[in-house]
Design a protein around this motif. Structure first.
Motif, PDB file in Angstrom:
ATOM      1  N   ASN A 304       0.852  -1.186   0.000  1.00 24.29           N
ATOM      2  CA  ASN A 304       0.000   0.000   0.000  1.00 24.29           C
ATOM      3  C   ASN A 304       0.894   1.245   0.000  1.00 24.29           C
ATOM      4  OD1 ASN A 304      -1.764   2.100   0.431  1.00 24.29           O
ATOM      5  ND2 ASN A 304      -2.728   1.215   2.241  1.00 24.29           N
ATOM      6  N   ILE A 305       0.925   1.958  -1.100  1.00 32.15           N
ATOM      7  CA  ILE A 305       1.792   3.134  -1.216  1.00 32.15           C
ATOM      8  C   ILE A 305       0.961   4.417  -1.332  1.00 32.15           C
ATOM      9  CG2 ILE A 305       3.753   1.874  -2.162  1.00 32.15           C
ATOM     10  CD1 ILE A 305       2.883   2.747  -4.943  1.00 32.15           C
ATOM     11  N   SER A 306      -0.254   4.366  -0.840  1.00 30.11           N
ATOM     12  CA  SER A 306      -1.163   5.510  -0.986  1.00 30.11           C
ATOM     13  C   SER A 306      -0.709   6.727  -0.185  1.00 30.11           C
ATOM     14  CB  SER A 306      -2.577   5.110  -0.553  1.00 30.11           C
ATOM     15  OG  SER A 306      -2.588   4.672   0.800  1.00 30.11           O
ATOM     16  N   SER A 307       0.204   6.532   0.796  1.00 30.30           N
ATOM     17  CA  SER A 307       0.694   7.683   1.579  1.00 30.30           C
ATOM     18  C   SER A 307       1.582   8.607   0.757  1.00 30.30           C
ATOM     19  CB  SER A 307       1.477   7.188   2.800  1.00 30.30           C
ATOM     20  OG  SER A 307       2.633   6.447   2.401  1.00 30.30           O
ATOM     21  N   LEU A 308       2.128   8.111  -0.347  1.00 26.22           N
ATOM     22  CA  LEU A 308       3.103   8.869  -1.145  1.00 26.22           C
ATOM     23  C   LEU A 308       2.393  10.000  -1.893  1.00 26.22           C
ATOM     24  CD1 LEU A 308       6.119   8.856  -1.850  1.00 26.22           C
ATOM     25  CD2 LEU A 308       5.575   7.374  -3.789  1.00 26.22           C
ATOM     26  N   ARG A 309       2.639  11.230  -1.469  1.00 31.05           N
ATOM     27  CA  ARG A 309       1.946  12.376  -2.064  1.00 31.05           C
ATOM     28  C   ARG A 309       2.851  13.224  -2.964  1.00 31.05           C
ATOM     29  NH1 ARG A 309       3.316  17.193  -0.828  1.00 31.05           N
ATOM     30  NH2 ARG A 309       4.647  17.610   0.976  1.00 31.05           N
ATOM     31  N   LEU A 310       4.182  13.043  -2.835  1.00 28.53           N
ATOM     32  CA  LEU A 310       5.116  13.857  -3.609  1.00 28.53           C
ATOM     33  C   LEU A 310       6.220  12.986  -4.181  1.00 28.53           C
ATOM     34  CD1 LEU A 310       6.242  16.672  -4.508  1.00 28.53           C
ATOM     35  CD2 LEU A 310       7.530  16.703  -2.350  1.00 28.53           C
ATOM     36  N   ILE A 311       6.308  12.943  -5.503  1.00 32.44           N
ATOM     37  CA  ILE A 311       7.407  12.266  -6.188  1.00 32.44           C
ATOM     38  C   ILE A 311       8.119  13.317  -7.029  1.00 32.44           C
ATOM     39  CG2 ILE A 311       8.085  10.457  -7.802  1.00 32.44           C
ATOM     40  CD1 ILE A 311       5.506   8.994  -7.111  1.00 32.44           C
ATOM     41  N   GLN A 312       9.285  13.730  -6.572  1.00 31.15           N
ATOM     42  CA  GLN A 312      10.097  14.653  -7.352  1.00 31.15           C
ATOM     43  C   GLN A 312      10.924  13.848  -8.349  1.00 31.15           C
ATOM     44  OE1 GLN A 312      12.158  16.521  -3.907  1.00 31.15           O
ATOM     45  NE2 GLN A 312      11.412  18.432  -4.794  1.00 31.15           N
ATOM     46  N   VAL A 313      10.968  14.293  -9.588  1.00 25.88           N
ATOM     47  CA  VAL A 313      11.773  13.616 -10.602  1.00 25.88           C
ATOM     48  C   VAL A 313      12.697  14.637 -11.244  1.00 25.88           C
ATOM     49  CG1 VAL A 313      11.777  12.229 -12.709  1.00 25.88           C
ATOM     50  CG2 VAL A 313       9.949  11.916 -11.019  1.00 25.88           C
ATOM     51  N   GLY A 314      13.986  14.355 -11.201  1.00 23.49           N
ATOM     52  CA  GLY A 314      14.969  15.273 -11.762  1.00 23.49           C
ATOM     53  C   GLY A 314      16.278  14.553 -11.991  1.00 23.49           C
ATOM     54  N   GLY A 315      17.337  15.322 -12.200  1.00 26.52           N
ATOM     55  CA  GLY A 315      18.649  14.747 -12.486  1.00 26.52           C
ATOM     56  C   GLY A 315      18.936  14.676 -13.963  1.00 26.52           C
ATOM     57  N   SER A 316      17.926  14.375 -14.744  1.00 24.87           N
ATOM     58  CA  SER A 316      17.953  14.462 -16.200  1.00 24.87           C
ATOM     59  C   SER A 316      16.534  14.686 -16.655  1.00 24.87           C
ATOM     60  CB  SER A 316      18.565  13.201 -16.836  1.00 24.87           C
ATOM     61  OG  SER A 316      17.818  12.056 -16.495  1.00 24.87           O
ATOM     62  N   LYS A 317      16.347  14.991 -17.931  1.00 26.26           N
ATOM     63  CA  LYS A 317      15.020  15.368 -18.408  1.00 26.26           C
ATOM     64  C   LYS A 317      14.081  14.170 -18.416  1.00 26.26           C
ATOM     65  CE  LYS A 317      12.524  17.697 -22.110  1.00 26.26           C
ATOM     66  NZ  LYS A 317      12.609  18.368 -23.424  1.00 26.26           N
ATOM     67  N   LEU A 318      12.906  14.373 -17.878  1.00 23.77           N
ATOM     68  CA  LEU A 318      11.855  13.366 -17.882  1.00 23.77           C
ATOM     69  C   LEU A 318      11.085  13.473 -19.192  1.00 23.77           C
ATOM     70  CD1 LEU A 318      10.196  11.221 -16.241  1.00 23.77           C
ATOM     71  CD2 LEU A 318       8.798  13.138 -15.427  1.00 23.77           C
ATOM     72  N   SER A 319      10.922  12.359 -19.884  1.00 25.87           N
ATOM     73  CA  SER A 319      10.210  12.397 -21.158  1.00 25.87           C
ATOM     74  C   SER A 319       8.732  12.694 -20.929  1.00 25.87           C
ATOM     75  CB  SER A 319      10.357  11.073 -21.905  1.00 25.87           C
ATOM     76  OG  SER A 319       9.586  10.055 -21.284  1.00 25.87           O
ATOM     77  N   TYR A 320       8.110  13.292 -21.929  1.00 25.28           N
ATOM     78  CA  TYR A 320       6.701  13.660 -21.835  1.00 25.28           C
ATOM     79  C   TYR A 320       5.832  12.432 -21.574  1.00 25.28           C
ATOM     80  CZ  TYR A 320       2.115  15.444 -23.279  1.00 25.28           C
ATOM     81  OH  TYR A 320       0.779  15.792 -23.318  1.00 25.28           O
ATOM     82  N   SER A 321       6.090  11.344 -22.295  1.00 29.62           N
ATOM     83  CA  SER A 321       5.257  10.147 -22.146  1.00 29.62           C
ATOM     84  C   SER A 321       5.407   9.532 -20.756  1.00 29.62           C
ATOM     85  CB  SER A 321       5.611   9.109 -23.224  1.00 29.62           C
ATOM     86  OG  SER A 321       6.969   8.724 -23.126  1.00 29.62           O
ATOM     87  N   ASP A 322       6.636   9.523 -20.222  1.00 32.21           N
ATOM     88  CA  ASP A 322       6.831   8.994 -18.870  1.00 32.21           C
ATOM     89  C   ASP A 322       6.144   9.874 -17.835  1.00 32.21           C
ATOM     90  OD1 ASP A 322       8.251   6.797 -19.684  1.00 32.21           O
ATOM     91  OD2 ASP A 322      10.220   7.641 -19.279  1.00 32.21           O
TER      92      ASP A 322
END
Length: 547
Positions: A304-322
């Motif tokens: 159960n991962i419903s507590s996860l409210r913030l996922i920051q993604v960086g370090g390199s460019k995130l593709s639009y589809s992802d």
């Protein structure tokens, strides 16, 4: 010489090669800086949340009071061992409670940590020490770090103190230290608090001095942009010494508000999803490749991962589809982050519309950030046009440490940092990253200078010419491609990797692909034209379709 005079001399040495903000900037920023030590992110919460859990790993957990007490015991020991305020110490630790304890102990002692990554090898560590003249090396005591310690003991002229986080027969241990009365030395908040490590845009990585004032402002601004609060539990899954994980808002941001940090040395979703469920994790930071894996795994993992409210993604460019896929699986949780250890951080905001979050990398975290987008002649371009990103502000450096020649290339006369990133910016100051000017490979968030690898490969007796180029990769962002002319056509990728290992490079700098060629394409002035360097299929490597 009395201890106070010794400390002053050490601080004077620290500031040799450090570029201060201009007087005009200093005057402007004084009104927004807190003018307190970086370690205040811990001590402020000992008063408010002392009995609450601050940090936790697989084995141990510490309240805020316990974390401060443990850090101060070690800080007292470091000063008893004749390390002096302002001395530089290389900190190379994995993601455990020992990282936080060691970090705060060094801070409380008035020492300045160089934030090495666990993957850095002898070549990088030796380079950091040569630049900084560091006196100390603190490691977790694992096999790789002990090998580095043994090398430093024999070959470094400046290292006088080596410590391990666990008991060791040869080196000083940071465990089992008794209580000693301790008062932290007085800190000048405009001096370096930490040295972050650049991705290495040319040659070996540079040292990035971040002051107490500028890094606290960095943390505070990221906290506001990410809506982090005392109720949050942050999962440190990327290397803790990385700027993204450490202070954007990361470990220090969560602790600054009385939140909790859970450390993990495992990044896989099968392990981390269990941590999320068990600890009520609410926030974390990932690189695009890892975010993609987590997104796919969410379909079959049972935790159960419903507590996860913030996922920051960086370090390199995130593709639009992802980005679209992540938002579908983790609704309202994705925050794109674009930034650099040198300073500027931009991010999307929670509540932005899904299209903005998918298509753009974000706007600056502070109204004090200054941005210019310029063409190849240095002229500012109009909104929406592509150009190089230049930036200046209250948490962006004015110069790499003890790198005067590099600084001449990296900064404008009026103090703007040349990022080397090609971007577009819209009327709302949202940035879209379109490419790079600097010659690097961004592999899973690690920026790797191609010329560093090329220089080592050219020392191989069988290699005549070489070009290292980024190859698009769906999972890694980019992988490392090597095209070369050599005398021995039986040379294999594994041969190259074994050769580079003898040069003691970090593991993430090892090539992923090899193409042996009879000639390399040249520009009109005779330089290798990397845009035309062919892969094994004969097509330009840099423009391959994502695999």
């Amino acid at each position: 010489m009395n201890p106070l005079q010794v400390a002053k001399n050490s601080n004077k040495d620290l500031l040799q090669g450090f570029t201060h903000y201009s007087a005009e900037q200093q005057n402007r920023y004084d009104e927004i800086w807190d003018n307190v030590p970086l370690w205040s992110v811990l001590t402020d919460n000992v008063k408010l949340s002392g009995d609450q859990i601050a940090i936790k790993d697989d084995v141990r957990e510490f309240t805020f009071k316990q974390l401060l007490a443990e850090a101060d015991r070690i800080a007292a020991r470091l000063l008893q061992d004749k390390l002096i305020q302002g001395d530089r110490v290389v900190l190379q630790m994995s993601n455990t409670c020992d990282f936080a304890i060691s970090f705060f102990s060094v801070q409380r002692a008035g020492l300045v940590p160089i934030m090495a990554l666990p993957a850095h090898g002898i070549a990088e560590i030796r380079h950091f020490i040569d630049i900084s003249q560091a006196k100390g090396y603190i490691c977790d005591g694992g096999k790789d770090s002990i090998c580095i310690a043994e090398y430093l003991e024999q070959h470094s002229n400046s290292i006088t103190h080596i410590y391990t986080a666990v008991p060791h027969t040869k080196y000083r241990s940071l465990t089992g230290i008794g209580n000693t009365p301790f008062t932290p030395p007085k800190i000048d908040p405009d001096t370096p608090a930490i040295f972050l490590v650049s991705g290495g845009t040319t040659g070996l990585p540079k040292l990035i001095p971040r002051t107490h004032n500028d890094y606290l402002f960095n943390i505070k601004s990221c906290v506001q942009a990410s809506n982090i609060s005392a109720k949050d539990t942050y999962l440190a899954v990327l290397p803790a010494a990385h700027n993204f994980t450490l202070g954007c808002p990361g470990i220090l941001g969560a602790l600054s508000l009385g939140g909790k940090v859970v450390f993990s040395n495992e990044a896989g979703p099968d392990y981390c999803f269990e941590l999320i469920e068990q600890n009520g994790i609410t926030a974390t930071a990932l690189v695009p490749a890892l975010a993609q894996i987590w997104t796919e795994a969410a379909e079959w993992e049972e935790a159960n991962i419903s507590s996860l409210r913030l996922i920051q993604v960086g370090g390199s460019k995130l593709s639009y589809s992802d980005a679209i896929d992540i938002q579908h699986v983790f609704p309202n949780a994705l925050q794109q982050v674009f930034g650099m250890a040198e300073g500027l951080i931009a991010c999307t905001r929670i509540g932005d519309d899904p299209e903005t979050i998918a298509a753009k990398q974000g706007c600056p975290i502070s109204q004090w950030d200054e941005i210019r987008i310029v063409d190849s002649e240095g002229n500012q371009v109009a909104n929406g046009e592509e150009g190089e990103l230049l930036t200046r502000g209250p948490y962006t450096l004015r110069g790499y440490y003890r790198a005067p020649e590099h600084n001449l290339r990296s900064f404008t006369d009026d103090g703007f940092y040349r990022s080397g990133d090609k971007v577009r910016i819209d009327e709302n100051q949202y940035i879209s990253v379109t490419g790079r000017i600097k010659d690097i490979v961004n592999r899973s968030g690690e920026c790797i200078a191609t010329d560093e690898i090329e220089e080592h490969l050219l020392s191989h007796p069988e290699i005549a010419q070489v070009a290292v180029v980024p190859v698009p990769d769906k999972h890694l962002g980019e992988r490392i491609g090597v095209a070369l002319i050599c005398k021995d056509e039986s040379l294999t990728l594994q041969d190259l990797r074994r050769f580079l290992q003898t040069k003691q490079l970090a593991s993430f700098k090892m090539p992923d692909e090899l193409n042996i060629v009879y000639s390399l394409p040249k520009t009109a002035v005779g330089k290798i034209d990397k845009k035309k360097v062919p892969g094994p299929d004969g097509k330009p490597w840099m423009f391959h379709e994502l695999n």
